[in-house]
Write a protein that holds these residues in place. Structure first.
Motif, PDB file in Angstrom:
ATOM      1  N   LYS A  40       0.813  -1.216   0.000  1.00 52.86           N
ATOM      2  CA  LYS A  40       0.000   0.000   0.000  1.00 52.86           C
ATOM      3  C   LYS A  40       0.845   1.264   0.000  1.00 52.86           C
ATOM      4  N   ASN A  41       2.103   1.151   0.392  1.00 52.45           N
ATOM      5  CA  ASN A  41       2.963   2.325   0.508  1.00 52.45           C
ATOM      6  C   ASN A  41       4.026   2.321  -0.585  1.00 52.45           C
ATOM      7  N   CYS A  42       3.635   2.728  -1.769  1.00 58.95           N
ATOM      8  CA  CYS A  42       4.586   2.784  -2.876  1.00 58.95           C
ATOM      9  C   CYS A  42       5.271   4.149  -2.885  1.00 58.95           C
ATOM     10  N   PRO A  43       6.549   4.199  -2.586  1.00 56.20           N
ATOM     11  CA  PRO A  43       7.266   5.478  -2.631  1.00 56.20           C
ATOM     12  C   PRO A  43       7.271   6.055  -4.048  1.00 56.20           C
ATOM     13  N   ASN A  44       7.510   7.326  -4.143  1.00 51.16           N
ATOM     14  CA  ASN A  44       7.555   8.013  -5.429  1.00 51.16           C
ATOM     15  C   ASN A  44       8.939   7.834  -6.047  1.00 51.16           C
ATOM     16  N   TRP A  45       9.077   6.892  -6.969  1.00 51.64           N
ATOM     17  CA  TRP A  45      10.386   6.579  -7.541  1.00 51.64           C
ATOM     18  C   TRP A  45      10.970   7.753  -8.325  1.00 51.64           C
ATOM     19  N   GLU A  46      10.122   8.592  -8.892  1.00 48.28           N
ATOM     20  CA  GLU A  46      10.638   9.734  -9.660  1.00 48.28           C
ATOM     21  C   GLU A  46      11.351  10.747  -8.763  1.00 48.28           C
ATOM     22  N   VAL A  47      11.008  10.747  -7.478  1.00 50.65           N
ATOM     23  CA  VAL A  47      11.665  11.629  -6.512  1.00 50.65           C
ATOM     24  C   VAL A  47      12.814  10.914  -5.820  1.00 50.65           C
ATOM     25  N   GLU A  48      12.583   9.658  -5.432  1.00 51.56           N
ATOM     26  CA  GLU A  48      13.568   8.922  -4.635  1.00 51.56           C
ATOM     27  C   GLU A  48      14.794   8.474  -5.440  1.00 51.56           C
ATOM     28  N   TRP A  49      14.585   7.994  -6.666  1.00 52.27           N
ATOM     29  CA  TRP A  49      15.694   7.430  -7.417  1.00 52.27           C
ATOM     30  C   TRP A  49      16.779   8.443  -7.779  1.00 52.27           C
ATOM     31  N   PRO A  50      16.444   9.675  -8.198  1.00 59.22           N
ATOM     32  CA  PRO A  50      17.528  10.623  -8.476  1.00 59.22           C
ATOM     33  C   PRO A  50      18.408  10.882  -7.249  1.00 59.22           C
TER      34      PRO A  50
END
Length: 197
Positions: A40-50
């Motif tokens: 249920k808690n999918c982090p925002n990969w577009e923010v986290e990965w950079p």
């Protein structure tokens, strides 16, 4: 998953110089589903990965988008769809393009692979593998790992055991032994390529 290794050497033994940074999450994917299950808690990969790429500065990256083959609700009030749906597939390709650009920004090679499921004509497995292969042709720093042919032959026959080792566990997922074998094959493919570009 993000792989990081010493630039001088890579040793897969625990006492070696290699390091692995695992940025994966159960049932995460890159399609940004609404109310994703089971996570249920999918982090925002577009923010986290950079930020992670800046912190880790990896020498190589493995990107798995296996969860993106399952049905997911993408639009509020919409039905659950797979990448067999034209609009959903376009969104998936757009997100994959963003993901690859983020992960390859520091010129680290990115390794992608398709589905481990049988490649029945017109199936989601065929679509995912095809899209992954196309990305390896589109970007010079992206490499396709043909993981499907490590499990099945050209006739789409997927044996239940290879060299006496069960390929699949109690469900459709690969057995633990197969995961270890595939992991070793992936590492060998990646770092053999790195030594022989």
């Amino acid at each position: 998953m993000i792989i990081h290794r010493s630039r001088s050497t890579f040793d897969t033994r625990p006492r070696g110089n290699g390091q692995v940074e695992d940025a994966s999450a159960l049932a995460r994917g890159i399609r940004k589903p609404i109310n994703p299950l089971p996570n249920k808690n999918c982090p925002n990969w577009e923010v986290e990965w950079p930020a992670l790429m800046d912190k880790v500065r990896p020498d190589a990256v493995v990107l798995s988008v296996q969860w993106d083959v399952v049905e997911q609700q993408i639009d509020p009030g919409g039905k659950q769809v797979t990448i067999r749906d034209d609009e959903t597939r376009r969104r998936f390709v757009t997100n994959l393009d963003r993901a690859v650009r983020i992960l390859s920004k520091r010129r680290a090679p990115v390794y992608v692979f398709g589905s481990t499921f049988p490649h029945v004509k017109g199936s989601v497995a065929v679509l995912l593998s095809g899209i992954s292969l196309e990305f390896s042709k589109k970007y010079p720093g992206v490499h396709y790992l043909d993981i499907f042919h490590q499990l099945c032959n050209d006739l789409n026959q997927c044996p239940k055991a290879i060299s006496g080792i069960p390929v699949y566990g109690t469900d459709v997922h690969c057995s633990k032994e197969t995961k270890v074998r595939l992991g070793n094959w992936i590492l060998n493919s990646m770092f053999h390529r790195a030594r022989n570009p």
